[in-house]
Design an enzyme around this catalytic site. Structure first.
Site, PDB file in Angstrom:
ATOM      1  N   THR A 175      65.897  54.003 -24.064  1.00 56.48           N
ATOM      2  CA  THR A 175      65.741  53.720 -25.785  1.00 56.48           C
ATOM      3  C   THR A 175      66.898  53.788 -26.083  1.00 56.48           C
ATOM      4  OG1 THR A 175      65.162  54.988 -27.472  1.00 56.48           O
ATOM      5  CG2 THR A 175      65.722  56.538 -25.390  1.00 56.48           C
ATOM      6  N   ILE A 176      66.731  52.837 -26.885  1.00 59.30           N
ATOM      7  CA  ILE A 176      67.680  52.434 -28.176  1.00 59.30           C
ATOM      8  C   ILE A 176      68.559  53.324 -29.391  1.00 59.30           C
ATOM      9  CG2 ILE A 176      66.992  49.824 -27.855  1.00 59.30           C
ATOM     10  CD1 ILE A 176      66.407  50.574 -30.806  1.00 59.30           C
ATOM     11  N   ASP A 177      67.897  54.255 -28.836  1.00 60.65           N
ATOM     12  CA  ASP A 177      67.396  55.453 -30.029  1.00 60.65           C
ATOM     13  C   ASP A 177      68.576  57.130 -30.269  1.00 60.65           C
ATOM     14  OD1 ASP A 177      65.511  54.553 -31.902  1.00 60.65           O
ATOM     15  OD2 ASP A 177      63.568  55.705 -31.353  1.00 60.65           O
TER      16      ASP A 177
ATOM     17  N   GLY B 277      82.218  50.317 -41.613  1.00 60.76           N
ATOM     18  CA  GLY B 277      82.980  50.401 -42.760  1.00 60.76           C
ATOM     19  C   GLY B 277      81.674  50.215 -43.318  1.00 60.76           C
TER      20      GLY B 277
ATOM     21  N   ASP C   2      67.899  59.247 -28.618  1.00 65.70           N
ATOM     22  CA  ASP C   2      67.215  60.614 -28.796  1.00 65.70           C
ATOM     23  C   ASP C   2      66.888  61.945 -27.750  1.00 65.70           C
ATOM     24  OD1 ASP C   2      65.013  59.417 -28.064  1.00 65.70           O
ATOM     25  OD2 ASP C   2      64.168  59.773 -29.665  1.00 65.70           O
TER      26      ASP C   2
ATOM     27  N   GLY D 173      65.327  54.086 -34.761  1.00 64.53           N
ATOM     28  CA  GLY D 173      65.787  55.345 -35.414  1.00 64.53           C
ATOM     29  C   GLY D 173      64.774  56.473 -36.369  1.00 64.53           C
ATOM     30  N   ARG D 174      63.752  56.244 -35.068  1.00 61.49           N
ATOM     31  CA  ARG D 174      61.898  57.022 -35.287  1.00 61.49           C
ATOM     32  C   ARG D 174      63.005  59.022 -35.961  1.00 61.49           C
ATOM     33  NH1 ARG D 174      57.382  56.360 -31.884  1.00 61.49           N
ATOM     34  NH2 ARG D 174      58.800  55.903 -31.050  1.00 61.49           N
TER      35      ARG D 174
ATOM     36  N   ARG E 271      78.193  41.212 -44.532  1.00 60.53           N
ATOM     37  CA  ARG E 271      79.032  41.453 -45.060  1.00 60.53           C
ATOM     38  C   ARG E 271      79.926  40.358 -45.815  1.00 60.53           C
ATOM     39  NH1 ARG E 271      82.936  44.970 -45.394  1.00 60.53           N
ATOM     40  NH2 ARG E 271      82.813  46.924 -44.408  1.00 60.53           N
TER      41      ARG E 271
ATOM     42  N   ARG F 215      52.585  52.213 -23.650  1.00 56.84           N
ATOM     43  CA  ARG F 215      52.424  53.607 -24.452  1.00 56.84           C
ATOM     44  C   ARG F 215      50.335  53.665 -23.537  1.00 56.84           C
ATOM     45  NH1 ARG F 215      56.364  51.903 -29.529  1.00 56.84           N
ATOM     46  NH2 ARG F 215      57.650  53.092 -28.321  1.00 56.84           N
TER      47      ARG F 215
ATOM     48  N   ARG G 162      67.508  48.794  -4.961  1.00 58.63           N
ATOM     49  CA  ARG G 162      68.964  48.549  -4.487  1.00 58.63           C
ATOM     50  C   ARG G 162      69.650  49.984  -3.873  1.00 58.63           C
ATOM     51  NH1 ARG G 162      71.472  42.690  -6.785  1.00 58.63           N
ATOM     52  NH2 ARG G 162      69.567  41.565  -6.138  1.00 58.63           N
TER      53      ARG G 162
ATOM     54  N   GLY H  39      61.980  57.141 -22.757  1.00 57.89           N
ATOM     55  CA  GLY H  39      61.690  58.051 -23.592  1.00 57.89           C
ATOM     56  C   GLY H  39      61.462  59.533 -23.318  1.00 57.89           C
ATOM     57  N   ASP H  40      61.414  60.763 -24.672  1.00 55.53           N
ATOM     58  CA  ASP H  40      60.635  61.710 -24.496  1.00 55.53           C
ATOM     59  C   ASP H  40      59.538  61.841 -23.935  1.00 55.53           C
ATOM     60  OD1 ASP H  40      61.515  63.237 -25.387  1.00 55.53           O
ATOM     61  OD2 ASP H  40      60.084  63.803 -26.828  1.00 55.53           O
TER      62      ASP H  40
ATOM     63  N   GLY I 235      58.771  52.368 -25.063  1.00 53.50           N
ATOM     64  CA  GLY I 235      59.595  51.444 -26.242  1.00 53.50           C
ATOM     65  C   GLY I 235      60.864  51.004 -25.087  1.00 53.50           C
TER      66      GLY I 235
HETATM   67  O1  F6P Z   1      62.011  54.922 -29.537  1.00 52.51           O
HETATM   68  C1  F6P Z   1      62.870  53.464 -29.743  1.00 52.51           C
HETATM   69  C2  F6P Z   1      61.656  53.173 -31.290  1.00 52.51           C
HETATM   70  O2  F6P Z   1      62.729  51.678 -30.933  1.00 52.51           O
HETATM   71  C3  F6P Z   1      62.214  53.448 -32.348  1.00 52.51           C
HETATM   72  O3  F6P Z   1      63.435  53.344 -32.467  1.00 52.51           O
HETATM   73  C4  F6P Z   1      61.159  52.944 -33.325  1.00 52.51           C
HETATM   74  O4  F6P Z   1      60.646  53.819 -34.862  1.00 52.51           O
HETATM   75  C5  F6P Z   1      59.299  52.670 -32.079  1.00 52.51           C
HETATM   76  O5  F6P Z   1      61.154  52.671 -31.114  1.00 52.51           O
HETATM   77  C6  F6P Z   1      59.199  51.689 -32.529  1.00 52.51           C
HETATM   78  O6  F6P Z   1      57.734  51.068 -31.689  1.00 52.51           O
HETATM   79  P1  F6P Z   1      57.265  50.056 -31.668  1.00 52.51           P
HETATM   80  O7  F6P Z   1      57.925  48.733 -30.565  1.00 52.51           O
HETATM   81  O8  F6P Z   1      55.829  51.274 -30.815  1.00 52.51           O
HETATM   82  O9  F6P Z   1      57.122  49.400 -32.703  1.00 52.51           O
END
Ligand code: F6P
Length: 319
Positions: A125-127, A185, A129, A170-171, A154, A72, A25, A102-103, A11
């Site tokens: 990765t944004i997660d 908050g 993790d 956040g899987r 809000r 992927r 660079r 990521g992983d 991702g």
């Molecule tokens: O691992 C990053 C992530 O954004 C997860 O938070 C989310 O579950 C997944 O990728 C979504 O994957 P895709 O882009 O294949 O829908």
């Protein structure tokens, strides 16, 4: 190491471009040639790579997504695919590879290093993790996007004295929910790392409304459940009818924050340095301001520690 390559995989995340720019660079600055591989490991197998010069990474530090694109790749998960990937790199005279992802992307880098290619992993990765780094590239931007969205929710929630359930990405990791929830908050933050009681949360929300609160915000990490499921439970237990917002891929786009750009630049420069020194199969990170290079084996087999102090603080403040 004389010639290296860089790819982005899995991702995408904001700041990947800043990382690609810094890899290119930093390498050129040190007299090393750099190739950019298009579409992650898939592009490697398709021999889709090109030399990168200083100008090829101009005007990208501020852009979301990745100019190298990402994928992927199932084929690369097989031993044959990995062999082929190593051959392609060798044929091109490339002896070092920096993988931003990521992983899954780290697993690929680990395999290649066992086949004689020196590799470094950058946590993109944004997660948030990935173990052995306080932050991943893209996390800060994703949290900012969620906080901005909750600010908007809000306004309308307060006008109508309503509650909102916000489902965030956040899987397997609740960090986006935790940081965004604390920063905005939220009344409750539901994450895969900590058990929660929806009855208790619903009744507390009802009680808060009765005591004069004019909105109630629940942030749920997708790994802990869907927004719809949570809302159904709240209705059942309290009669309150929350509105559900699923932020989805919005969280993965847009211009990276300065924090992500700086993190990406620093980690990438350090990865290039370690690669040139002959190091391999390391995941690069930053812990309490210090660079760390950890064996990828160890990075992928370690679960990131959840920050319970922050979680408890958010709970204490959500009254
Ligand atoms: O691992 C990053 C992530 O954004 C997860 O938070 C989310 O579950 C997944 O990728 C979504 O994957 P895709 O882009 O294949 O829908």
């Amino acid at each position: 190491v004389k010639k290296i390559a860089v790819l982005t995989s899995g991702g995408d995340s904001q700041g990947m471009n800043a990382a690609v720019r810094a890899v290119v660079r930093s390498a050129l600055y040190r007299g090393i040639e750099v190739y950019g591989i298009q579409r992650g490991y898939q592009g490697l197998l398709n021999q889709d790579l090109r030399p990168m010069d200083l100008r090829s990474v101009g005007d990208i530090i501020q852009r979301g997504g990745t100019i190298l694109q990402t994928a992927r790749c199932k084929e690369f998960m097989t031993a044959e695919g990995q062999q082929r990937g190593a051959e392609v790199l060798r044929e091109q005279g490339i002896d070092g590879l920096i993988v931003i992802g990521g992983d899954g992307s780290y697993h690929g880098a680990n395999k290649l290093s066992k086949l004689g290619i020196k590799t470094m992993g950058l946590p993109g990765t944004i997660d948030n993790d990935i173990a052995f780094t306080d932050f991943t590239i893209g996390f800060d931007t994703a949290v900012s996007i969620v906080v901005e969205a909750i600010n908007k929710l809000r306004d309308t929630m307060t006008s109508h004295e309503r509650s909102s359930v916000v489902e965030v990405m956040g899987r397997h990791c609740g960090d986006i929910a935790l940081y965004a929830g604390l920063a905005s908050g939220a009344e409750a933050i539901l994450v895969p790392e900590v058990p929660f009681d929806l009855k208790e949360i619903s009744l507390r929300m009802k009680d808060n409304f009765q005591k004069g609160k004019r909105h109630g915000i629940v942030v749920v990490a997708e790994g802990a459940g869907t927004g719809e499921e949570v809302a159904k439970n709240i209705i059942e237990y309290s009669g309150i009818e929350p509105r559900v917002t699923v932020l989805g891929h919005i969280q993965r786009g847009g211009t990276p924050t300065h924090n992500d750009r700086i993190l990406a630049s620093r980690l990438a420069d350090y990865a290039v340095q370690r690669l040139i020194e002959g190091d391999s199969a390391k995941g690069i990170g930053i812990i309490k301001g210090e660079f760390v290079a950890t064996d990828i084996d160890k990075v992928v087999s370690t679960k990131k520690t959840f920050n319970l102090d922050l979680y408890n603080l958010a709970l204490r403040l959500a009254q």
